[in-house]
Design a protein around this motif. Structure first.
Motif, mmCIF file in Angstrom:
data_model
loop_
_atom_site.group_PDB
_atom_site.id
_atom_site.type_symbol
_atom_site.label_atom_id
_atom_site.label_comp_id
_atom_site.label_asym_id
_atom_site.label_seq_id
_atom_site.Cartn_x
_atom_site.Cartn_y
_atom_site.Cartn_z
ATOM 1 N N LEU A 1 7.234 14.290 54.677
ATOM 2 C CA LEU A 1 5.782 14.460 54.803
ATOM 3 C C LEU A 1 5.387 15.932 54.698
ATOM 4 C CD1 LEU A 1 4.990 11.879 57.637
ATOM 5 C CD2 LEU A 1 4.499 11.653 55.180
ATOM 6 N N ARG B 1 7.297 3.469 60.819
ATOM 7 C CA ARG B 1 6.464 4.453 60.123
ATOM 8 C C ARG B 1 6.568 4.361 58.600
ATOM 9 N NH1 ARG B 1 7.088 10.213 62.163
ATOM 10 N NH2 ARG B 1 5.261 10.490 60.839
ATOM 11 N N ASP C 1 3.373 5.244 56.934
ATOM 12 C CA ASP C 1 3.067 6.667 56.741
ATOM 13 C C ASP C 1 3.636 7.171 55.414
ATOM 14 O OD1 ASP C 1 1.693 7.155 59.242
ATOM 15 O OD2 ASP C 1 3.642 7.003 60.219
ATOM 16 N N THR D 1 0.716 2.212 61.075
ATOM 17 C CA THR D 1 0.472 2.993 62.286
ATOM 18 C C THR D 1 -1.024 3.312 62.304
ATOM 19 O OG1 THR D 1 0.806 5.130 61.192
ATOM 20 C CG2 THR D 1 2.771 4.062 62.160
ATOM 21 N N ALA E 1 -1.753 5.981 59.748
ATOM 22 C CA ALA E 1 -1.631 5.500 58.375
ATOM 23 C C ALA E 1 -2.804 4.595 58.012
ATOM 24 C CB ALA E 1 -0.311 4.760 58.183
#
Length: 192
Positions: free
Chosen positions: A33, A59, A62, A93, A96
């Motif tokens: 990320l 995740r 994400d 999430t 996200a």
């Protein structure tokens, strides 16, 4: 990270850090990320690698949103690829979900196919994420679409709300200007 336990002489033995699967996954995702945030060309592969290696990680959403953002910001934008990444998201999430909903507004606007879809997504975003730091961008987009459609009363309302809620923002004066333009656009020629 968990520190491995030692027996005996601590002075002569280094501490060894152990990672479990979850920590390793989190570290890899955070690194990917960060690469994406810095537009590193290696970011897409790092995110894809995370998805391959940790498909059940909570995740995953994400990573998929980050891939969608990279596709959208590519030159030229890869809108359909971005949509595919977003469509594959299940159980996002909270972060996200918000980023997905935000990006969907811009994808629809870039496709220039359906202003009503942009309006609907923007209104939904404003209701759902009223305290978001991106709310001003979404409200501006909504006002612009109303203005583009020559729906001057709604454009005026959105521009005024934007300026009223953020009077010290650098674009507040511009929002007031377009609120006035919208007001004039909604008048008949005799009223102007």
């Amino acid at each position: 990270l968990q520190v491995a336990e030692h027996d005996g002489d601590h002075a002569n033995r280094p501490l060894v850090a152990k990672t479990d699967g979850k920590t390793s996954a989190e570290l890899r995702l955070d690194a990917a990320l960060l690469q994406a945030a810095h537009q590193d060309p290696a970011a897409p592969e790092a995110l894809q690698s995370f998805l391959r290696d940790f498909p059940q990680n909570p995740r995953v959403s994400d990573a998929r949103v980050a891939l969608a953002e990279l596709a959208f910001h590519d030159a030229p934008p890869k809108i359909e690829q971005a949509r595919k990444y977003l469509d594959g998201i299940t159980n996002p999430t909270p972060a996200a979900a918000e980023r997905r909903d935000y990006l969907m507004i811009w994808l629809e606007d870039a496709a220039a196919a359906n202003d009503q879809q942009v309006i609907d997504l923007s209104k939904k975003y404003i209701r759902r994420y009223a305290n978001s730091k991106s709310i001003e961008d979404v409200r501006m987009k909504l006002a612009e679409v109303y203005y583009r459609r020559q729906d001057f009363p709604n454009a005026q309302t959105e521009f005024e709300l934007l300026a009223d809620q953020n009077p010290n923002a650098p674009w507040a004066e511009k929002a007031l200007y377009f609120a006035a333009e919208s007001a004039m656009g909604g008048m008949g020629s005799n009223s102007i």
